[in-house]
Design a protein around this motif. Structure first.
Motif, mmCIF file in Angstrom:
data_model
loop_
_atom_site.group_PDB
_atom_site.id
_atom_site.type_symbol
_atom_site.label_atom_id
_atom_site.label_comp_id
_atom_site.label_asym_id
_atom_site.label_seq_id
_atom_site.Cartn_x
_atom_site.Cartn_y
_atom_site.Cartn_z
ATOM 1 N N HIS A 98 0.831 -1.214 0.084
ATOM 2 C CA HIS A 98 -0.082 0.088 -0.181
ATOM 3 C C HIS A 98 0.701 1.324 -0.046
ATOM 4 O O HIS A 98 0.446 2.291 0.613
ATOM 5 C CB HIS A 98 -1.106 -0.126 1.115
ATOM 6 N N GLY A 99 2.123 1.027 -0.632
ATOM 7 C CA GLY A 99 2.612 2.427 -0.882
ATOM 8 C C GLY A 99 3.851 2.648 0.534
ATOM 9 O O GLY A 99 4.513 3.702 0.635
ATOM 10 N N LEU A 100 3.855 1.684 1.294
ATOM 11 C CA LEU A 100 4.661 1.858 2.365
ATOM 12 C C LEU A 100 6.039 1.082 2.212
ATOM 13 O O LEU A 100 6.076 0.175 1.371
ATOM 14 C CB LEU A 100 4.176 0.855 3.467
ATOM 15 N N PRO A 101 6.875 1.507 2.703
ATOM 16 C CA PRO A 101 7.284 2.493 3.769
ATOM 17 C C PRO A 101 7.247 3.836 3.498
ATOM 18 O O PRO A 101 7.593 4.085 2.344
ATOM 19 C CB PRO A 101 8.510 2.003 4.294
ATOM 20 N N ALA A 102 6.604 4.770 4.279
ATOM 21 C CA ALA A 102 7.043 6.096 4.131
ATOM 22 C C ALA A 102 8.094 6.600 4.762
ATOM 23 O O ALA A 102 8.194 6.321 5.801
ATOM 24 C CB ALA A 102 5.649 6.789 4.508
ATOM 25 N N VAL A 103 8.905 7.503 4.020
ATOM 26 C CA VAL A 103 10.320 7.531 4.921
ATOM 27 C C VAL A 103 10.283 9.178 5.115
ATOM 28 O O VAL A 103 9.989 9.925 4.304
ATOM 29 C CB VAL A 103 11.363 7.326 3.796
#
Length: 189
Positions: A10-15
């Motif tokens: 789902h588009g992770l990781p967000a950094v």
């Protein structure tokens, strides 16, 4: 000790600059239980302090919840990148269509270092992608002004009318202040 990388889901990781928001793994148990069982850490939350079985159930739900195509709840691990360690959690919970509650919990060792602010700032663009057009809100216990400051640093303002958020003002949040994101002040990246 080397850790297996979390899968991209789902588009992770967000950094962010110092941390990443990623999917939880069952192997996060020791780190999660260390803060989830701490009465001081959970004092202002709707849950806790946890017993081991409660932490196991949380992790199982967090891991399996992200296997659905369109999750309505994201429980994300807050992982410090240097040194690599899990220091907290951040949740995004779709309470109603276009109404998403944010929540966060950090180990005491991460308090006072801007980690909650960075985690929330990193989560806002992710939340906007996952829940387009939704109002983001957070509830803050009246005796927890530090959490209110975290929200304010990330572009939230105290709601002048808390009525839309009252259904979730229960337990420790029964007398909470409601904050809602002001899109003009929110982080964009």
């Amino acid at each position: 000790m080397s850790r297996a990388a979390a899968p991209v889901v789902h588009g992770l990781p967000a950094v962010g600059p110092r941390l990443a928001l990623r999917s939880f793994r069952l192997s996060d148990f020791d780190a999660v239980h260390a803060w989830a069982s701490d009465p001081e850490v959970t004092r202002h939350l709707r849950w806790g302090p946890n017993r081991p079985r409660e932490t196991e159930r949380f992790l199982a739900a967090a891991v399996s919840g992200l296997t659905t195509p369109e999750p309505s709840v994201f429980h994300l691990a807050v992982e410090l990148r240097d040194p690599l360690r899990t220091v907290g959690s951040l949740s995004l919970t779709c309470r109603r269509p276009r109404l998403v509650e944010v929540g966060y919990c950090l180990a005491r060792a991460a308090w006072g270092r801007g980690m909650a602010t960075e985690a929330l700032a990193t989560a806002i663009p992710f939340a906007r992608l996952r829940f387009p057009g939704a109002v983001l809100f957070g509830l803050v216990a009246r005796d927890n002004p530090a959490s209110g400051r975290v929200l304010e640093h990330c572009g939230f303002a105290r709601a002048s009318d808390p009525t839309p958020f009252r259904p979730w003002m229960d337990g420790p949040c029964s007398g909470a202040f409601a904050y809602r994101l002001d899109p003009a002040r929110a982080p964009s990246t």
